[in-house]
Write a protein that holds these residues in place. Structure first.
Motif, PDB file in Angstrom:
ATOM      1  N   ILE A  27       0.839  -1.192   0.000  1.00 47.30           N
ATOM      2  CA  ILE A  27       0.000   0.000   0.000  1.00 47.30           C
ATOM      3  C   ILE A  27       0.879   1.249   0.000  1.00 47.30           C
ATOM      4  O   ILE A  27       2.084   1.180   0.216  1.00 47.30           O
ATOM      5  N   ASP A  28       0.269   2.368  -0.229  1.00 44.02           N
ATOM      6  CA  ASP A  28       0.999   3.620  -0.419  1.00 44.02           C
ATOM      7  C   ASP A  28       1.285   4.282   0.928  1.00 44.02           C
ATOM      8  O   ASP A  28       0.538   5.136   1.392  1.00 44.02           O
ATOM      9  N   LEU A  29       2.404   3.884   1.545  1.00 45.49           N
ATOM     10  CA  LEU A  29       2.839   4.487   2.800  1.00 45.49           C
ATOM     11  C   LEU A  29       3.923   5.510   2.539  1.00 45.49           C
ATOM     12  O   LEU A  29       4.620   5.466   1.512  1.00 45.49           O
ATOM     13  N   PHE A  30       4.113   6.414   3.490  1.00 44.73           N
ATOM     14  CA  PHE A  30       5.200   7.389   3.373  1.00 44.73           C
ATOM     15  C   PHE A  30       6.539   6.672   3.404  1.00 44.73           C
ATOM     16  O   PHE A  30       7.458   7.001   2.671  1.00 44.73           O
ATOM     17  N   LYS A  31       6.674   5.674   4.277  1.00 46.76           N
ATOM     18  CA  LYS A  31       7.909   4.874   4.344  1.00 46.76           C
ATOM     19  C   LYS A  31       7.557   3.442   4.710  1.00 46.76           C
ATOM     20  O   LYS A  31       7.043   3.173   5.791  1.00 46.76           O
ATOM     21  N   ASN A  32       7.804   2.541   3.779  1.00 46.00           N
ATOM     22  CA  ASN A  32       7.538   1.133   4.036  1.00 46.00           C
ATOM     23  C   ASN A  32       8.473   0.586   5.107  1.00 46.00           C
ATOM     24  O   ASN A  32       9.643   0.982   5.168  1.00 46.00           O
ATOM     25  N   PRO A  33       7.994  -0.319   5.951  1.00 45.50           N
ATOM     26  CA  PRO A  33       8.871  -0.920   6.956  1.00 45.50           C
ATOM     27  C   PRO A  33       9.906  -1.829   6.310  1.00 45.50           C
ATOM     28  O   PRO A  33       9.594  -2.595   5.391  1.00 45.50           O
ATOM     29  N   GLY A  34      11.138  -1.739   6.784  1.00 41.20           N
ATOM     30  CA  GLY A  34      12.191  -2.617   6.294  1.00 41.20           C
ATOM     31  C   GLY A  34      12.260  -3.890   7.115  1.00 41.20           C
ATOM     32  O   GLY A  34      11.486  -4.094   8.052  1.00 41.20           O
ATOM     33  N   GLY A  67       4.419   1.861  16.608  1.00 38.94           N
ATOM     34  CA  GLY A  67       5.613   2.711  16.654  1.00 38.94           C
ATOM     35  C   GLY A  67       6.915   1.957  16.496  1.00 38.94           C
ATOM     36  O   GLY A  67       7.951   2.568  16.207  1.00 38.94           O
ATOM     37  N   THR A  68       6.886   0.631  16.692  1.00 39.32           N
ATOM     38  CA  THR A  68       8.091  -0.160  16.448  1.00 39.32           C
ATOM     39  C   THR A  68       8.213  -0.564  14.983  1.00 39.32           C
ATOM     40  O   THR A  68       9.285  -0.980  14.545  1.00 39.32           O
ATOM     41  N   GLN A  82       4.242   9.588  11.620  1.00 34.19           N
ATOM     42  CA  GLN A  82       2.934   9.717  12.252  1.00 34.19           C
ATOM     43  C   GLN A  82       1.798   9.534  11.256  1.00 34.19           C
ATOM     44  O   GLN A  82       0.762   8.944  11.576  1.00 34.19           O
ATOM     45  N   GLU A  83       2.002  10.024  10.026  1.00 30.85           N
ATOM     46  CA  GLU A  83       0.959   9.887   9.011  1.00 30.85           C
ATOM     47  C   GLU A  83       0.649   8.413   8.738  1.00 30.85           C
ATOM     48  O   GLU A  83      -0.519   8.022   8.595  1.00 30.85           O
ATOM     49  N   ASP A  84       1.699   7.588   8.666  1.00 28.48           N
ATOM     50  CA  ASP A  84       1.501   6.155   8.427  1.00 28.48           C
ATOM     51  C   ASP A  84       0.849   5.486   9.631  1.00 28.48           C
ATOM     52  O   ASP A  84      -0.047   4.647   9.475  1.00 28.48           O
ATOM     53  N   ILE A  85       1.295   5.852  10.837  1.00 26.06           N
ATOM     54  CA  ILE A  85       0.729   5.259  12.049  1.00 26.06           C
ATOM     55  C   ILE A  85      -0.747   5.607  12.178  1.00 26.06           C
ATOM     56  O   ILE A  85      -1.582   4.751  12.509  1.00 26.06           O
ATOM     57  N   ALA A  86      -1.088   6.870  11.906  1.00 25.82           N
ATOM     58  CA  ALA A  86      -2.487   7.302  12.007  1.00 25.82           C
ATOM     59  C   ALA A  86      -3.360   6.560  11.001  1.00 25.82           C
ATOM     60  O   ALA A  86      -4.492   6.161  11.302  1.00 25.82           O
ATOM     61  N   ARG A  87      -2.812   6.327   9.822  1.00 27.77           N
ATOM     62  CA  ARG A  87      -3.582   5.651   8.780  1.00 27.77           C
ATOM     63  C   ARG A  87      -3.819   4.177   9.115  1.00 27.77           C
ATOM     64  O   ARG A  87      -4.948   3.677   9.029  1.00 27.77           O
ATOM     65  N   ILE A  88      -2.757   3.492   9.533  1.00 27.43           N
ATOM     66  CA  ILE A  88      -2.874   2.059   9.815  1.00 27.43           C
ATOM     67  C   ILE A  88      -3.565   1.809  11.158  1.00 27.43           C
ATOM     68  O   ILE A  88      -4.207   0.782  11.364  1.00 27.43           O
ATOM     69  N   GLY A  89      -3.455   2.761  12.063  1.00 23.69           N
ATOM     70  CA  GLY A  89      -4.080   2.598  13.365  1.00 23.69           C
ATOM     71  C   GLY A  89      -5.589   2.708  13.346  1.00 23.69           C
ATOM     72  O   GLY A  89      -6.258   2.453  14.342  1.00 23.69           O
TER      73      GLY A  89
END
Length: 307
Positions: free
Chosen positions: A239-246, A275-276, A281-288
């Protein structure tokens, strides 16, 4: 390999070396690592942050029993920080002591203060001075953070593996170091430097490989939880996240959930521990919100169907 610290003699031996040190690699990566070692060429690794580029240098240093010398790049990095500088306070003290004892021979004083005793070796110079006949692994990390001037200087160093210090002369490596260059591609590196290197794009691992990484790096993580964590992260990357998790974030998340004694993912746990995994914050707010719950439902349905 007859000598555990020798350069691998084949691609298969390179794969064995990487796997023995808990780096889960594909044959394509093992091939380019093998060729870089055999051809004594720098290895240029490009890819997103957190996919394991830096870890390759650490694994090679450990597996080959070589010193690891790391040059962490940043904006404004200069020769004094990267190559060498003089110990000016100690030099000034030496000059004053010479004056106090009547020493007036300027040539003798200059020769004395510009000697090896007062030379502070930074990573580039350290990498050129092999000890015990074993060249170090020289990690030039996040080269894209530096400017083009330093990149041009580095090109000169890698061409001949030597550095000239005006007061002393040229220091040349008896044996070239094993050079690993990483970049997160925040800017393009000049073609002239890339041509000196063998190149590999380090991508996110597929689900099978990432699950094996989690099993090795977080051995206490529950098997079902490991599968859910990996499937969830794999889904996030689509999905279109600001930064994908590595991969590093996947390991952190699995470790955090294990510390919390979780056996499976649930909506509240995902929300509480994002947060881990995500760093914006934008990604956390969206997925949360509801999207995160939808992803979790899809993950559990997919895993159930696969059983």
């Amino acid at each position: 390999m007859s000598d555990a610290h020798a350069i691998p003699a084949s691609i298969d031996e390179t794969l064995t070396l990487l796997n023995a040190n808990d780096y889960v690699a594909g044959r394509d990566l093992a091939t380019v690592v093998f060729l870089a070692l055999k051809m004594k060429r720098p290895l240029f690794l490009e890819g997103e942050a957190g996919v394991g580029k830096t870890e390759i240098a650490k694994v090679l240093a450990k597996g080959l029993d070589r010193p690891l010398i790391r040059l962490q790049c940043y904006e404004g990095l200069d020769v004094a920080s990267a190559v060498y500088e003089w110990n000016y306070p100690a030099q000034m003290l030496e000059i004053r002591m010479a004056e106090a004892t009547g020493g007036t021979d300027r040539n003798a004083i200059e020769k004395g203060i510009f000697s090896d005793k007062y030379l502070i070796r930074r990573p580039v110079l350290q990498a050129l001075e092999a000890k015990d006949g074993r060249a170090p692994v020289f990690l030039i990390d996040e080269l894209d953070r530096t400017d083009e001037a330093f990149e041009a200087f580095l090109l000169e160093v890698l061409s001949d593996y030597q550095v000239t210090i005006p007061e002393i002369g040229t220091i040349k490596a008896d044996e070239p170091p094993i050079v690993i260059i990483t970049t997160n591609r925040t800017r393009e590196i000049h073609d002239a430097l890339k041509r000196r290197c063998l190149y590999h794009w380090v991508d996110y691992p597929n689900a099978e490989r990432e699950l094996e990484i989690v099993r090795r790096k977080v051995p206490n993580c529950n098997a079902d939880l490991s599968r859910q964590v990996v499937a969830y992260v794999q889904k996030l990357r689509t999905i279109d996240l600001f930064k994908n998790p590595g991969v590093a974030e996947t390991i952190d998340w699995a470790s955090a959930l294990t510390e919390l004694d979780r056996m499976a993912l649930d909506p509240q746990t995902v929300s509480d521990t994002l947060g881990t995994l995500l760093k914006y914050q934008e990604d956390i707010a969206r997925i949360g919100t509801g999207e995160g719950r939808k992803i979790l439902d899809e993950v559990k349905a997919g895993l159930a169907a696969a059983e």
